[in-house]
Motif scaffolding. Structure first.
Motif, PDB file in Angstrom:
ATOM      1  N   GLU A 272       0.864  -0.997  -0.028  1.00 37.97           N
ATOM      2  CA  GLU A 272      -0.009   0.054   0.016  1.00 37.97           C
ATOM      3  C   GLU A 272       1.094   1.147  -0.067  1.00 37.97           C
ATOM      4  OE1 GLU A 272      -2.435   0.658   3.756  1.00 37.97           O
ATOM      5  OE2 GLU A 272      -3.644   1.717   2.601  1.00 37.97           O
ATOM      6  N   ALA A 273       1.848   1.065   0.970  1.00 40.83           N
ATOM      7  CA  ALA A 273       2.718   2.595   0.720  1.00 40.83           C
ATOM      8  C   ALA A 273       3.366   2.766  -0.446  1.00 40.83           C
ATOM      9  CB  ALA A 273       3.890   2.135   2.239  1.00 40.83           C
ATOM     10  N   LEU A 274       3.997   1.956  -1.157  1.00 44.11           N
ATOM     11  CA  LEU A 274       4.682   1.700  -2.243  1.00 44.11           C
ATOM     12  C   LEU A 274       3.693   2.467  -3.215  1.00 44.11           C
ATOM     13  CD1 LEU A 274       7.012  -1.281  -2.324  1.00 44.11           C
ATOM     14  CD2 LEU A 274       7.565   1.306  -2.066  1.00 44.11           C
ATOM     15  N   HIS A 275       2.390   1.903  -3.227  1.00 43.03           N
ATOM     16  CA  HIS A 275       1.335   2.039  -4.098  1.00 43.03           C
ATOM     17  C   HIS A 275       1.176   3.655  -3.991  1.00 43.03           C
ATOM     18  CE1 HIS A 275      -2.156   1.481  -6.897  1.00 43.03           C
ATOM     19  NE2 HIS A 275      -2.669   2.126  -6.178  1.00 43.03           N
ATOM     20  N   ASN A 276       1.234   4.283  -2.944  1.00 43.44           N
ATOM     21  CA  ASN A 276       0.529   5.460  -2.538  1.00 43.44           C
ATOM     22  C   ASN A 276       1.891   6.578  -2.712  1.00 43.44           C
ATOM     23  OD1 ASN A 276      -1.704   4.969  -1.881  1.00 43.44           O
ATOM     24  ND2 ASN A 276      -1.575   4.794   0.095  1.00 43.44           N
ATOM     25  N   GLY A 277       3.131   6.157  -3.215  1.00 42.68           N
ATOM     26  CA  GLY A 277       4.229   6.918  -3.417  1.00 42.68           C
ATOM     27  C   GLY A 277       5.219   6.950  -2.340  1.00 42.68           C
ATOM     28  N   THR A 278       5.143   6.286  -1.383  1.00 44.07           N
ATOM     29  CA  THR A 278       6.068   6.394  -0.181  1.00 44.07           C
ATOM     30  C   THR A 278       7.147   5.445  -0.721  1.00 44.07           C
ATOM     31  OG1 THR A 278       4.192   6.447   1.475  1.00 44.07           O
ATOM     32  CG2 THR A 278       6.263   5.852   2.354  1.00 44.07           C
ATOM     33  N   SER A 279       8.293   5.866  -0.247  1.00 47.17           N
ATOM     34  CA  SER A 279       9.396   4.831  -0.856  1.00 47.17           C
ATOM     35  C   SER A 279       9.714   3.654   0.426  1.00 47.17           C
ATOM     36  CB  SER A 279      10.989   5.731  -0.518  1.00 47.17           C
ATOM     37  OG  SER A 279      10.988   6.084   0.820  1.00 47.17           O
ATOM     38  N   LEU A 280      10.542   2.849  -0.202  1.00 53.60           N
ATOM     39  CA  LEU A 280      10.490   1.581   0.606  1.00 53.60           C
ATOM     40  C   LEU A 280      11.466   1.797   1.775  1.00 53.60           C
ATOM     41  CD1 LEU A 280      10.234  -1.584   0.916  1.00 53.60           C
ATOM     42  CD2 LEU A 280      12.592  -1.641  -0.504  1.00 53.60           C
ATOM     43  N   SER A 281      12.150   2.859   1.602  1.00 53.14           N
ATOM     44  CA  SER A 281      13.071   3.158   3.111  1.00 53.14           C
ATOM     45  C   SER A 281      12.417   4.149   3.750  1.00 53.14           C
ATOM     46  CB  SER A 281      14.341   4.075   2.422  1.00 53.14           C
ATOM     47  OG  SER A 281      14.056   5.163   1.770  1.00 53.14           O
ATOM     48  N   THR A 282      11.289   4.925   3.487  1.00 51.14           N
ATOM     49  CA  THR A 282      10.521   5.364   4.295  1.00 51.14           C
ATOM     50  C   THR A 282       9.528   4.547   5.104  1.00 51.14           C
ATOM     51  OG1 THR A 282      10.599   7.397   3.286  1.00 51.14           O
ATOM     52  CG2 THR A 282       8.744   7.454   4.740  1.00 51.14           C
TER      53      THR A 282
END
Ligand code: GDP
Ligand code: CA
Length: 298
Positions: A98-108
């Motif tokens: 979900e995070a990656l889909h929403n544009g959050t980076s893997l590191s964040t």
């Protein structure tokens, strides 16, 4: 700081993390990442994070106390469920996807969940870009990493390892290496877990310029404790035993720690890298801590 794959890296990280004197950053391989049932899995990151949080699964992957009802159901519905995702482990993978889909980076995403799990160390993926390890077999087949590792149980002979993409280092990765007192290379699989990290832009150079790089060998009497490290190194043409570990990290190391069971090989490993024998079995947390204390006292 430490460069880490999954199990071997997590065990070293647990030892370092428990030393008060150490402010630990762990840069983790993402070449094993894949899409499973539409979810972004990052097995090495999760092994490190779960281990530092004390909630790791019994076999070197996944979560402790997990159940597999969803996974069984996936099989019952006719899908391949060889790559097992436990019911608890699904939570991490759903939220990451979900995070990656929403544009959050893997590191964040990774630093946010590690904080929620009470982990003090900074766990950072080698890259936020897509980097995929591809296995070329001796019959010329190209396999996605998890197809080789999980679906085909490492049965194939590895003729070459390729890293897809031209990944940039995640924020903090190069600084962590440059500013570290010691750069540890974990007792992870050298070609499959550490080479992909070194393939990220700038990482190999930063490690090569550092003057205190210490690798811990994953070998015991020339064999890996678990997994295909020794077979893969042999089929890639590296010399057997710890000479192969030295060759895998040519030009990078100041010191190599080998297991006491391999101390007799040290005279044959003579060269620019200082080779020291210690008890390197660090599956238990206490053994890992005392191992790390000894290494830092060298
Ligand atoms: P994976 O990504 O989960 O497959 O694991 P890694 O690449 O991080 O580590 C796999 C390697 O860890 C194997 O080659 C093992 O020999 C090594 N390993 C596992 N436990 C220990 C340990 O307690 N001590 C040492 N020295 N190596 C270990
Ligand atoms: Ca791995």
């Amino acid at each position: 700081m430490e460069l880490s794959g999954g199990v071997g890296g997590a065990r070293l990280a647990r030892g370092l993390d428990r030393l008060d004197s150490v402010d630990l950053t762990i840069v983790v391989n993402v070449g094993d990442d894949d899409d499973i049932h539409g979810l972004h899995v990052a097995p090495d990151i999760d092994t490190v994070v779960y281990t530092l949080a004390g909630i790791e699964g019994p076999h070197g992957w996944g979560r402790s106390g997990d159940t597999f009802e969803t996974n069984d159901e996936i099989g019952a519905l006719g899908s391949d469920n060889t790559f097992k995702l436990g019911d608890r482990d699904l939570a991490m993978n759903i939220l990451r996807t979900e995070a990656l889909h929403n544009g959050t980076s893997l590191s964040t995403f990774t630093s946010s969940v590690t904080k929620h799990l009470g982990v003090g160390a900074f766990v950072v993926p080698a890259t936020d870009d897509r980097q995929r390890t591809i296995i070329e077999t001796d019959t010329g087949e190209m396999l996605a990493f998890q197809e080789y590792f999980v679906m085909r149980q490492t049965r194939d002979t590895v003729a070459a390892v390729r890293f897809e993409g031209s990944p940039a280092p995640a924020p903090g990765v190069l600084d962590a290496i440059t500013q570290a007192d010691v750069v540890f290379i974990a007792p992870s699989n050298p070609p499959l877990s550490i080479w992909p990290i070194l393939a990220v832009a700038g990482v190999r150079d930063a490690v090569g310029r550092h003057n205190n790089v210490v690798a811990v060998s994953p070998l015991f009497g020339g064999k890996a404790l678990k997994g295909p490290a020794d077979r893969v190194m042999a089929s890639l043409g590296l010399p057997p035993g710890n000479a192969g570990v030295l060759a895998a990290y040519d030009g990078l190391l100041n010191r190599l720690i080998v297991d006491v069971s391999d101390a007799a090989d040290i005279p044959d490993l003579d060269g620019p890298v200082s080779v020291v024998a210690l008890e390197t079995r660090i599956s238990e947390a206490r053994a890992a801590v005392s191992f790390c204390e000894k290494v830092l006292a060298l």
